[in-house]
Design an enzyme around this catalytic site. Sequence first.
Site, PDB file in Angstrom:
ATOM      1  N   LYS A  21      31.323  -1.629  -5.111  1.00 48.42           N
ATOM      2  CA  LYS A  21      32.291  -2.699  -5.501  1.00 48.42           C
ATOM      3  C   LYS A  21      32.081  -4.120  -4.699  1.00 48.42           C
ATOM      4  CE  LYS A  21      36.174  -0.327  -4.538  1.00 48.42           C
ATOM      5  NZ  LYS A  21      35.348   1.089  -4.134  1.00 48.42           N
ATOM      6  N   ARG A  49      25.743   3.358   4.932  1.00 49.35           N
ATOM      7  CA  ARG A  49      26.130   1.910   4.878  1.00 49.35           C
ATOM      8  C   ARG A  49      26.225   1.522   6.438  1.00 49.35           C
ATOM      9  NH1 ARG A  49      31.553   0.162   1.819  1.00 49.35           N
ATOM     10  NH2 ARG A  49      32.266   1.785   3.117  1.00 49.35           N
ATOM     11  N   ARG A  87      38.985   9.838   2.126  1.00 50.32           N
ATOM     12  CA  ARG A  87      39.031   8.810   1.072  1.00 50.32           C
ATOM     13  C   ARG A  87      38.745   9.061  -0.582  1.00 50.32           C
ATOM     14  NH1 ARG A  87      34.735   4.899   3.939  1.00 50.32           N
ATOM     15  NH2 ARG A  87      35.268   3.514   2.010  1.00 50.32           N
ATOM     16  N   ARG A 137      45.087   0.010  -6.398  1.00 46.60           N
ATOM     17  CA  ARG A 137      44.593   1.539  -6.122  1.00 46.60           C
ATOM     18  C   ARG A 137      45.636   2.374  -6.112  1.00 46.60           C
ATOM     19  NH1 ARG A 137      40.474   0.009  -1.819  1.00 46.60           N
ATOM     20  NH2 ARG A 137      40.100   1.879  -1.048  1.00 46.60           N
ATOM     21  N   ARG A 163      30.927   1.004   9.613  1.00 51.47           N
ATOM     22  CA  ARG A 163      32.760   1.167   9.434  1.00 51.47           C
ATOM     23  C   ARG A 163      33.093   2.555  10.132  1.00 51.47           C
ATOM     24  NH1 ARG A 163      34.284  -0.993   3.605  1.00 51.47           N
ATOM     25  NH2 ARG A 163      35.733   0.732   3.976  1.00 51.47           N
TER      26      ARG A 163
HETATM   27  P1  AP5 Z   1      29.876  -1.160  -1.121  1.00 49.52           P
HETATM   28  O1  AP5 Z   1      29.459  -2.267  -2.027  1.00 49.52           O
HETATM   29  O2  AP5 Z   1      29.918  -1.357   0.073  1.00 49.52           O
HETATM   30  O3  AP5 Z   1      30.848  -0.042  -1.928  1.00 49.52           O
HETATM   31  P2  AP5 Z   1      32.357  -0.228  -2.057  1.00 49.52           P
HETATM   32  O4  AP5 Z   1      32.561   0.145  -3.361  1.00 49.52           O
HETATM   33  O5  AP5 Z   1      32.777  -1.731  -1.868  1.00 49.52           O
HETATM   34  O6  AP5 Z   1      32.872   0.602  -1.044  1.00 49.52           O
HETATM   35  P3  AP5 Z   1      34.089   0.629   0.116  1.00 49.52           P
HETATM   36  O7  AP5 Z   1      33.760   1.704   0.788  1.00 49.52           O
HETATM   37  O8  AP5 Z   1      34.212  -0.902   0.881  1.00 49.52           O
HETATM   38  O9  AP5 Z   1      35.347   1.001  -0.805  1.00 49.52           O
HETATM   39  P4  AP5 Z   1      36.747   1.179  -0.446  1.00 49.52           P
HETATM   40  O10 AP5 Z   1      37.278   1.358  -1.642  1.00 49.52           O
HETATM   41  O11 AP5 Z   1      36.691   2.838   0.116  1.00 49.52           O
HETATM   42  O12 AP5 Z   1      36.846   0.419   0.906  1.00 49.52           O
HETATM   43  P5  AP5 Z   1      37.906  -0.752   0.973  1.00 49.52           P
HETATM   44  O13 AP5 Z   1      37.114  -1.769   2.202  1.00 49.52           O
HETATM   45  O14 AP5 Z   1      38.426  -1.481   0.020  1.00 49.52           O
HETATM   46  O15 AP5 Z   1      28.477  -0.046  -1.374  1.00 49.52           O
HETATM   47  C1  AP5 Z   1      28.308   1.033  -0.534  1.00 49.52           C
HETATM   48  C2  AP5 Z   1      26.985   1.466  -0.147  1.00 49.52           C
HETATM   49  O16 AP5 Z   1      26.217   1.628  -1.121  1.00 49.52           O
HETATM   50  C3  AP5 Z   1      26.393   0.157   0.864  1.00 49.52           C
HETATM   51  O17 AP5 Z   1      25.454   0.648   1.639  1.00 49.52           O
HETATM   52  C4  AP5 Z   1      25.545  -0.305  -0.466  1.00 49.52           C
HETATM   53  O18 AP5 Z   1      24.191  -1.133   0.263  1.00 49.52           O
HETATM   54  C5  AP5 Z   1      25.002   0.712  -1.260  1.00 49.52           C
HETATM   55  N1  AP5 Z   1      25.002   0.542  -2.492  1.00 49.52           N
HETATM   56  C6  AP5 Z   1      25.808  -0.512  -3.368  1.00 49.52           C
HETATM   57  N2  AP5 Z   1      25.292  -0.385  -4.626  1.00 49.52           N
HETATM   58  C7  AP5 Z   1      24.017   0.185  -4.703  1.00 49.52           C
HETATM   59  C8  AP5 Z   1      23.224   0.756  -5.658  1.00 49.52           C
HETATM   60  N3  AP5 Z   1      23.473   0.653  -6.961  1.00 49.52           N
HETATM   61  N4  AP5 Z   1      22.169   1.577  -5.299  1.00 49.52           N
HETATM   62  C9  AP5 Z   1      22.123   2.121  -4.318  1.00 49.52           C
HETATM   63  N5  AP5 Z   1      22.918   1.659  -3.095  1.00 49.52           N
HETATM   64  C10 AP5 Z   1      24.124   0.884  -3.405  1.00 49.52           C
HETATM   65  O19 AP5 Z   1      39.177  -0.205   1.773  1.00 49.52           O
HETATM   66  C11 AP5 Z   1      39.078   0.520   3.115  1.00 49.52           C
HETATM   67  C12 AP5 Z   1      40.602   0.932   3.308  1.00 49.52           C
HETATM   68  O20 AP5 Z   1      41.646  -0.104   3.402  1.00 49.52           O
HETATM   69  C13 AP5 Z   1      41.192   2.170   2.534  1.00 49.52           C
HETATM   70  O21 AP5 Z   1      40.781   3.412   2.649  1.00 49.52           O
HETATM   71  C14 AP5 Z   1      42.900   1.900   2.701  1.00 49.52           C
HETATM   72  O22 AP5 Z   1      43.195   2.495   3.780  1.00 49.52           O
HETATM   73  C15 AP5 Z   1      42.713   0.208   2.829  1.00 49.52           C
HETATM   74  N6  AP5 Z   1      43.120  -0.377   1.468  1.00 49.52           N
HETATM   75  C16 AP5 Z   1      42.096  -1.479   0.890  1.00 49.52           C
HETATM   76  N7  AP5 Z   1      42.669  -1.617  -0.302  1.00 49.52           N
HETATM   77  C17 AP5 Z   1      43.781  -1.326  -0.621  1.00 49.52           C
HETATM   78  C18 AP5 Z   1      44.956  -1.227  -1.393  1.00 49.52           C
HETATM   79  N8  AP5 Z   1      44.646  -1.652  -2.343  1.00 49.52           N
HETATM   80  N9  AP5 Z   1      46.053  -0.415  -1.068  1.00 49.52           N
HETATM   81  C19 AP5 Z   1      46.072   0.492  -0.103  1.00 49.52           C
HETATM   82  N10 AP5 Z   1      45.183   0.463   1.136  1.00 49.52           N
HETATM   83  C20 AP5 Z   1      44.073  -0.146   0.925  1.00 49.52           C
END
Ligand code: AP5
Length: 242
Positions: A33, A152, A196, A112, A185
């Site tokens: 994402k 990552r 997660r 989410r 991270r």
């Molecule tokens: P990346 O693009 O970083 O993936 P992502 O989907 O953004 O993953 P996140 O881990 O950031 O999502 P998340 O939803 O768990 O975390 P968030 O920060 O929102 O890609 C991942 C890896 O794959 C990278 O290394 C990239 O290079 C590689 N990659 C990408 N595309 C590729 C491809 N096509 N082929 C190969 N490799 C590829 O949330 C963190 C925490 O915050 C949550 O756990 C929660 O505690 C809190 N939080 C955030 N939002 C909320 C909410 N709305 N409500 C409640 N708590 C929340």
Amino acid sequence: MPVAAVKDQPGVQSQAKFVPGPILLLGAPGAGKGTQARLLMDAWRVPQISTGDLLRELRKDPEKSASPLGVEIRQLMDSGRLVTDELVQAMVAERLSAADTRNGYVLDGFPRTLAQSEWLDAELARVGGVVPVVAVTISVGYTELLRRLTGRRNCPLCGRIYNVYSQPPKQDSVCDVDGTALVQRPDDSEDVVSQRLKTYETLTAPVIAHYRQSGRFAEVNGELPVDAVTRAVADAIVRLRS
Ligand code: AP5
């Protein structure tokens, strides 16, 4: 992939007057994402709004992170659980009121929970927008998600996302853009990743069903190379907007 290459892709370049409007990027942790949101942001000149990034920013503030709320946020994030709906909704409401969201934005990591999606529907109806929200989910299998999250690395300065397996920096552990040392991270360790992914299945998967029913929804295969996923996401958004 360089931004120029994204702009040259079919479905992105041809939309000179395209108004992206509100876009939701859905999908499991590690689905890509953030990677895709940043590329769309560059191509369409709309902001990426990541609730994860907003929460990590908040944690960098020494005063806020030492407060009882700051401590609670850290504990929840570092154990792979969600922070409260009320908190993220307040953050999103504030961010959406900024002038740079007028032509649209890419919301990444929100909503989410079903409660968050219902709140967002009501909020968008309340403010009234030029175009309705569209949602795209990026689908990736469990084993690949694990590999992506544990591999990552991020640049703490510019936020660029790397992966030791699939998107390594040119020079080991250093950002290509600004030379800053890359970091992992704290929630990308294997045990937290597994929590997660469980949280996602229980609380976030129903959000996808909610938007699927809306008719302004598309699913793309996130296991393809990054540029192919970008094309698929951009094409889906343009199609949903036509
Ligand atoms: P990346 O693009 O970083 O993936 P992502 O989907 O953004 O993953 P996140 O881990 O950031 O999502 P998340 O939803 O768990 O975390 P968030 O920060 O929102 O890609 C991942 C890896 O794959 C990278 O290394 C990239 O290079 C590689 N990659 C990408 N595309 C590729 C491809 N096509 N082929 C190969 N490799 C590829 O949330 C963190 C925490 O915050 C949550 O756990 C929660 O505690 C809190 N939080 C955030 N939002 C909320 C909410 N709305 N409500 C409640 N708590 C929340």
